[in-house]
Design an enzyme around this catalytic site. Structure first.
Site, PDB file in Angstrom:
ATOM      1  N   CYS A  43      22.523  97.107 -27.441  1.00  0.00           N
ATOM      2  CA  CYS A  43      21.220  97.208 -28.112  1.00  0.00           C
ATOM      3  C   CYS A  43      21.326  97.893 -29.464  1.00  0.00           C
ATOM      4  O   CYS A  43      20.859  97.376 -30.474  1.00  0.00           O
ATOM      5  CB  CYS A  43      20.227  97.942 -27.205  1.00  0.00           C
ATOM      6  SG  CYS A  43      18.663  98.263 -28.016  1.00  0.00           S
ATOM      7  N   CYS A  48      19.831  94.387 -30.373  1.00  0.00           N
ATOM      8  CA  CYS A  48      18.420  94.503 -30.759  1.00  0.00           C
ATOM      9  C   CYS A  48      18.204  95.202 -32.109  1.00  0.00           C
ATOM     10  O   CYS A  48      17.441  94.707 -32.939  1.00  0.00           O
ATOM     11  CB  CYS A  48      17.641  95.301 -29.717  1.00  0.00           C
ATOM     12  SG  CYS A  48      18.125  94.973 -28.027  1.00  0.00           S
ATOM     13  N   LYS A  51      19.860  93.479 -35.220  1.00  0.00           N
ATOM     14  CA  LYS A  51      19.181  92.175 -35.284  1.00  0.00           C
ATOM     15  C   LYS A  51      17.794  92.333 -35.893  1.00  0.00           C
ATOM     16  O   LYS A  51      17.402  91.607 -36.803  1.00  0.00           O
ATOM     17  CB  LYS A  51      19.110  91.577 -33.870  1.00  0.00           C
ATOM     18  CG  LYS A  51      18.459  90.222 -33.705  1.00  0.00           C
ATOM     19  CD  LYS A  51      16.946  90.219 -33.562  1.00  0.00           C
ATOM     20  CE  LYS A  51      16.382  91.040 -32.439  1.00  0.00           C
ATOM     21  NZ  LYS A  51      16.541  90.495 -31.108  1.00  0.00           N
ATOM     22  N   ALA A 115      36.932 103.417 -18.745  1.00  0.00           N
ATOM     23  CA  ALA A 115      37.078 103.965 -17.393  1.00  0.00           C
ATOM     24  C   ALA A 115      37.016 102.821 -16.401  1.00  0.00           C
ATOM     25  O   ALA A 115      36.313 101.835 -16.621  1.00  0.00           O
ATOM     26  CB  ALA A 115      35.958 104.967 -17.115  1.00  0.00           C
ATOM     27  N   TYR A 178      17.620  82.799 -26.859  1.00  0.00           N
ATOM     28  CA  TYR A 178      17.096  83.857 -27.720  1.00  0.00           C
ATOM     29  C   TYR A 178      17.992  84.045 -28.954  1.00  0.00           C
ATOM     30  O   TYR A 178      17.531  84.074 -30.077  1.00  0.00           O
ATOM     31  CB  TYR A 178      17.166  85.205 -27.008  1.00  0.00           C
ATOM     32  CG  TYR A 178      16.138  85.588 -26.001  1.00  0.00           C
ATOM     33  CD1 TYR A 178      15.154  86.522 -26.329  1.00  0.00           C
ATOM     34  CD2 TYR A 178      16.185  85.112 -24.707  1.00  0.00           C
ATOM     35  CE1 TYR A 178      14.253  86.971 -25.391  1.00  0.00           C
ATOM     36  CE2 TYR A 178      15.280  85.550 -23.759  1.00  0.00           C
ATOM     37  CZ  TYR A 178      14.310  86.482 -24.096  1.00  0.00           C
ATOM     38  OH  TYR A 178      13.432  86.915 -23.167  1.00  0.00           O
ATOM     39  N   GLU A 182      16.993  83.146 -32.733  1.00  0.00           N
ATOM     40  CA  GLU A 182      16.694  84.274 -33.630  1.00  0.00           C
ATOM     41  C   GLU A 182      17.595  84.248 -34.858  1.00  0.00           C
ATOM     42  O   GLU A 182      17.130  84.408 -35.997  1.00  0.00           O
ATOM     43  CB  GLU A 182      16.867  85.606 -32.881  1.00  0.00           C
ATOM     44  CG  GLU A 182      15.782  85.833 -31.835  1.00  0.00           C
ATOM     45  CD  GLU A 182      15.886  87.163 -31.112  1.00  0.00           C
ATOM     46  OE1 GLU A 182      14.897  87.568 -30.495  1.00  0.00           O
ATOM     47  OE2 GLU A 182      16.954  87.801 -31.152  1.00  0.00           O
ATOM     48  N   ASP A 303      22.681  94.851 -17.871  1.00  0.00           N
ATOM     49  CA  ASP A 303      23.183  93.476 -18.028  1.00  0.00           C
ATOM     50  C   ASP A 303      24.342  93.154 -17.085  1.00  0.00           C
ATOM     51  O   ASP A 303      24.554  91.991 -16.750  1.00  0.00           O
ATOM     52  CB  ASP A 303      23.654  93.240 -19.470  1.00  0.00           C
ATOM     53  CG  ASP A 303      22.492  93.123 -20.442  1.00  0.00           C
ATOM     54  OD1 ASP A 303      21.334  93.316 -20.021  1.00  0.00           O
ATOM     55  OD2 ASP A 303      22.747  92.857 -21.636  1.00  0.00           O
ATOM     56  N   HIS A 435     -12.288  92.169 -35.441  1.00  0.00           N
ATOM     57  CA  HIS A 435     -12.413  91.111 -36.422  1.00  0.00           C
ATOM     58  C   HIS A 435     -12.159  91.625 -37.839  1.00  0.00           C
ATOM     59  O   HIS A 435     -12.575  92.736 -38.157  1.00  0.00           O
ATOM     60  CB  HIS A 435     -13.845  90.533 -36.343  1.00  0.00           C
ATOM     61  CG  HIS A 435     -14.051  89.346 -37.211  1.00  0.00           C
ATOM     62  ND1 HIS A 435     -13.509  88.118 -36.915  1.00  0.00           N
ATOM     63  CD2 HIS A 435     -14.723  89.208 -38.385  1.00  0.00           C
ATOM     64  CE1 HIS A 435     -13.856  87.269 -37.858  1.00  0.00           C
ATOM     65  NE2 HIS A 435     -14.585  87.891 -38.766  1.00  0.00           N
ATOM     66  N   GLU A 440      -7.809  88.522 -31.904  1.00  0.00           N
ATOM     67  CA  GLU A 440      -9.166  88.463 -31.345  1.00  0.00           C
ATOM     68  C   GLU A 440      -9.383  87.169 -30.561  1.00  0.00           C
ATOM     69  O   GLU A 440     -10.224  87.097 -29.665  1.00  0.00           O
ATOM     70  CB  GLU A 440     -10.229  88.627 -32.436  1.00  0.00           C
ATOM     71  CG  GLU A 440     -10.328  87.474 -33.410  1.00  0.00           C
ATOM     72  CD  GLU A 440     -11.412  87.710 -34.483  1.00  0.00           C
ATOM     73  OE1 GLU A 440     -12.582  87.888 -34.121  1.00  0.00           O
ATOM     74  OE2 GLU A 440     -11.055  87.740 -35.678  1.00  0.00           O
TER      75      GLU A 440
HETATM   76  P1  NDP Z   1      20.747  82.328 -23.227  1.00  0.00           P
HETATM   77  O1  NDP Z   1      21.275  82.191 -21.850  1.00  0.00           O
HETATM   78  O2  NDP Z   1      19.326  82.666 -23.472  1.00  0.00           O
HETATM   79  O3  NDP Z   1      21.044  81.007 -24.044  1.00  0.00           O
HETATM   80  C1  NDP Z   1      22.290  80.361 -24.019  1.00  0.00           C
HETATM   81  C2  NDP Z   1      22.129  79.035 -24.723  1.00  0.00           C
HETATM   82  O4  NDP Z   1      23.390  78.416 -24.892  1.00  0.00           O
HETATM   83  C3  NDP Z   1      21.266  78.065 -23.941  1.00  0.00           C
HETATM   84  O5  NDP Z   1      20.484  77.365 -24.859  1.00  0.00           O
HETATM   85  C4  NDP Z   1      22.287  77.179 -23.254  1.00  0.00           C
HETATM   86  O6  NDP Z   1      21.817  75.886 -23.014  1.00  0.00           O
HETATM   87  C5  NDP Z   1      23.362  77.123 -24.312  1.00  0.00           C
HETATM   88  N1  NDP Z   1      24.690  76.848 -23.781  1.00  0.00           N
HETATM   89  C6  NDP Z   1      25.320  77.441 -22.739  1.00  0.00           C
HETATM   90  N2  NDP Z   1      26.558  76.936 -22.576  1.00  0.00           N
HETATM   91  C7  NDP Z   1      26.715  76.012 -23.550  1.00  0.00           C
HETATM   92  C8  NDP Z   1      27.770  75.134 -23.904  1.00  0.00           C
HETATM   93  N3  NDP Z   1      28.920  75.121 -23.237  1.00  0.00           N
HETATM   94  N4  NDP Z   1      27.587  74.302 -24.948  1.00  0.00           N
HETATM   95  C9  NDP Z   1      26.413  74.307 -25.630  1.00  0.00           C
HETATM   96  N5  NDP Z   1      25.395  75.107 -25.352  1.00  0.00           N
HETATM   97  C10 NDP Z   1      25.529  75.948 -24.311  1.00  0.00           C
HETATM   98  O7  NDP Z   1      21.721  83.370 -23.890  1.00  0.00           O
HETATM   99  P2  NDP Z   1      21.674  84.206 -25.212  1.00  0.00           P
HETATM  100  O8  NDP Z   1      23.106  84.479 -25.481  1.00  0.00           O
HETATM  101  O9  NDP Z   1      20.858  83.562 -26.275  1.00  0.00           O
HETATM  102  O10 NDP Z   1      20.930  85.540 -24.782  1.00  0.00           O
HETATM  103  C11 NDP Z   1      21.395  86.300 -23.641  1.00  0.00           C
HETATM  104  C12 NDP Z   1      20.300  87.193 -23.145  1.00  0.00           C
HETATM  105  O11 NDP Z   1      20.132  88.264 -24.041  1.00  0.00           O
HETATM  106  C13 NDP Z   1      18.930  86.545 -23.031  1.00  0.00           C
HETATM  107  O12 NDP Z   1      18.762  85.925 -21.804  1.00  0.00           O
HETATM  108  C14 NDP Z   1      17.996  87.698 -23.215  1.00  0.00           C
HETATM  109  O13 NDP Z   1      17.676  88.239 -21.973  1.00  0.00           O
HETATM  110  C15 NDP Z   1      18.791  88.682 -24.033  1.00  0.00           C
HETATM  111  N6  NDP Z   1      18.269  88.738 -25.405  1.00  0.00           N
HETATM  112  C16 NDP Z   1      16.981  89.130 -25.609  1.00  0.00           C
HETATM  113  C17 NDP Z   1      16.455  89.173 -26.861  1.00  0.00           C
HETATM  114  C18 NDP Z   1      15.042  89.585 -27.055  1.00  0.00           C
HETATM  115  O14 NDP Z   1      14.465  90.161 -26.150  1.00  0.00           O
HETATM  116  N7  NDP Z   1      14.435  89.287 -28.176  1.00  0.00           N
HETATM  117  C19 NDP Z   1      17.265  88.831 -28.035  1.00  0.00           C
HETATM  118  C20 NDP Z   1      18.584  88.418 -27.720  1.00  0.00           C
HETATM  119  C21 NDP Z   1      19.062  88.374 -26.450  1.00  0.00           C
HETATM  120  P3  NDP Z   1      20.940  75.500 -21.688  1.00  0.00           P
HETATM  121  O15 NDP Z   1      19.548  75.959 -21.964  1.00  0.00           O
HETATM  122  O16 NDP Z   1      21.066  74.015 -21.627  1.00  0.00           O
HETATM  123  O17 NDP Z   1      21.602  76.186 -20.542  1.00  0.00           O
END
Ligand code: NDP
Length: 452
Positions: A43, A48, A51, A115, A178, A182, A303, A435, A440
């Protein structure tokens, strides 16, 4: 006098581990914490926080034109990555120092070392030193994974993006989650030519269809070259960058390829299997509702357990662990109705059920409105926002709220309180509007747009 060196040994200095260590120490427990990299974890160091700083930086691009539309005599300026990057890293250093100071001030002993778990009550540091602990808390987080394909290591991940010596002119981002979405927006805002490939039909799978549809439409409108149903077939290092062949047969060159294709829990080589801690198919530590593993003295949070990968969730899991183990008050972590925000441009805030998930469960009404907000409309931009409530026909409870709008993250935090309290649609309506605001609309939507 305890027979152990520590009452609690925490492995991992991220949001969850640090919070658990401090709160446990405040109960009088003797606590040690090992971190192999920098204090603060994903984070603070490579997630986070940096980012969000990059989100802020990237949003200024549109503000120059908006300011002119509001009468200001300003010119578009150039973005200097090295100036911003220097300031960003200085901020991360500052935050890391605060984390260290807070731990030291809480009497937690910091071990700057990797560790591993060497027994149900034993932890061994990289230099071979072993400590015994009544309880061990695994809070080692996760890391990005590259897809299993030839030359995938030519690509970078979100870990690398904050340390790039210079911004690429042209980048391909692979993924539709995500992180991919982003960073597509951030880099687009910073002036990078961004192409995004997502293998599925629409980015942000699992979120409300209407909301993610608007986000993707607006991302394209703002210049992200989003290609759905598309993936990389091959990639190679060639003169002038990385050559990519796509599943649709087209070929292109990029300066960088960024894989945001998911994250995996950090359990490799931790010694968990040897002591009898179960890990799952995704390498996650298997825990019960109290974050306890199959080995009673070993717990895991955040995580590394692959429950909900969000900082505030890891922190809550850490607090519940301390409540359970050190305060004699067994506390399950509540993973229901977690509000979250996706810092795309436009931003999306969401809590509760999507329309698609809700209609599988019970009859619902949908209240939704999409419009051009005053500020950007005045500036002549085509941006639209979406405010949406998913309401149970039987109980009138608001089951889900989905917002696509500037500051959607701020709005959903507050809407999340009402929804967590079980507010119904009529209670939303009884609340007087503020407003003129975008939010709203959440309390002024009189008639459902459809039922399902
Ligand atoms: P996600 O699991 O959200 O997304 C992974 C993406 O990669 C999906 O679109 C998936 O497709 C695609 N993918 C997976 N394998 C392949 C592949 N071999 N080839 C092509 N595409 C592939 O993971 P992120 O890494 O984006 O984020 C991890 C976590 O981190 C999130 O779940 C979230 O909880 C957290 N996070 C939260 C944020 C926030 O709160 N703003 C910001 C950043 C991260 P498909 O959908 O088809 O499986």
């Amino acid at each position: 006098m305890s027979d152990f060196d520590y009452d609690l040994f925490v492995i991992g200095g991220g949001s969850g581990g640090v919070r658990a260590a401090r709160v446990a120490s405040a109960t009088g427990a003797k606590v040690g914490l090992a971190e192999e990299f920098r204090m603060g974890g994903t984070c603070v160091i490579r997630g986070c926080v940096p980012k969000k700083l990059m989100v802020f930086a990237s949003e200024y691009q549109e503000m120059f034109a908006d300011a002119r539309a509001h009468g200001w005599d300003v010119k578009d300026g150039a973005f200097d990555w090295s100036v911003f990057q220097g300031r960003m890293h200085a901020e991360l250093d500052r935050l890391e120092a605060i984390y260290r100071k807070m731990l030291a001030g809480s009497d937690v002993t910091i071990h700057d070392s990797r560790a591993t778990v060497s027994g149900p009550h034993d932890v061994t540091l990289a230099d071979g030193k072993t400590f015994s602990a009544k309880h061990i808390l695994v809070a080692t987080g996760g890391r990005p994974v590259l897809p299993d394909m030839k030359n995938a290591d030519l690509g970078i991940t979100s870990n690398d993006i904050f340390n790039l010596p210079e911004l690429p002119k042209k980048i391909l981002i692979v993924g539709g989650g995500y992180i991919a979405s982003e960073f597509a927006c951030i880099l687009n805002g910073l002036g990078v030519e961004v192409t995004q490939f997502y293998r599925g039909a629409q980015i942000l799978r699992g979120f409300d269809d209407e909301a993610r549809g608007l986000v993707s439409e607006m991302m394209i409108e703002k210049g992200v070259g989003l290609h759905l149903g598309t993936n990389i077939l091959e990639l190679e290092k060639r003169d002038g960058g990385i050559w990519v062949k796509c599943t649709n047969g087209s070929e292109a060159m990029f300066d960088q390829v960024m894989f945001a294709t998911g994250r995996t829990p950090n359990t490799d080589g931790l010694g968990l299997d040897a002591v009898g801690v179960d890990t799952g198919r995704r390498n996650e530590v298997i825990v019960d509702d109290y974050s306890q593993t199959k080995v009673p003295s070993i717990y895991a949070i955040g995580d590394v357990t692959n429950r909900v990968q969000l900082t505030p969730v890891a922190i809550r899991e850490g607090m519940a662990f301390v409540e359970t183990v050190f305060k004699g008050n067994p506390t399950k972590v509540d993973h229901d109705l977690i509000p979250s925000a996706i810092f795309t441009q436009p931003e999306m805030g969401t809590v509760g059920l999507s329309e698609e998930d809700a209609r599988e469960k019970e009859p619902i009404e949908i209240y939704a409105t999409s419009f051009r907000p005053m500020q950007t409309s005045f500036a002549g931009r085509p941006d639209r926002v979406l405010m949406k409530l998913v309401v149970s026909q039987a109980t009138r409870k608001v089951l889900g709220c989905h917002i696509v709008s500037p500051h959607a993250g701020e709005m959903i935090q507050l809407a999340g309180i009402a929804i967590k309290m079980g507010a119904n649609k009529e209670q939303f309506d009884q609340t007087c509007a503020v407003h003129p605001t975008i939010s709203e609309e959440l309390v002024t939507m009189r008639d459902p747009v459809r039922t399902a």
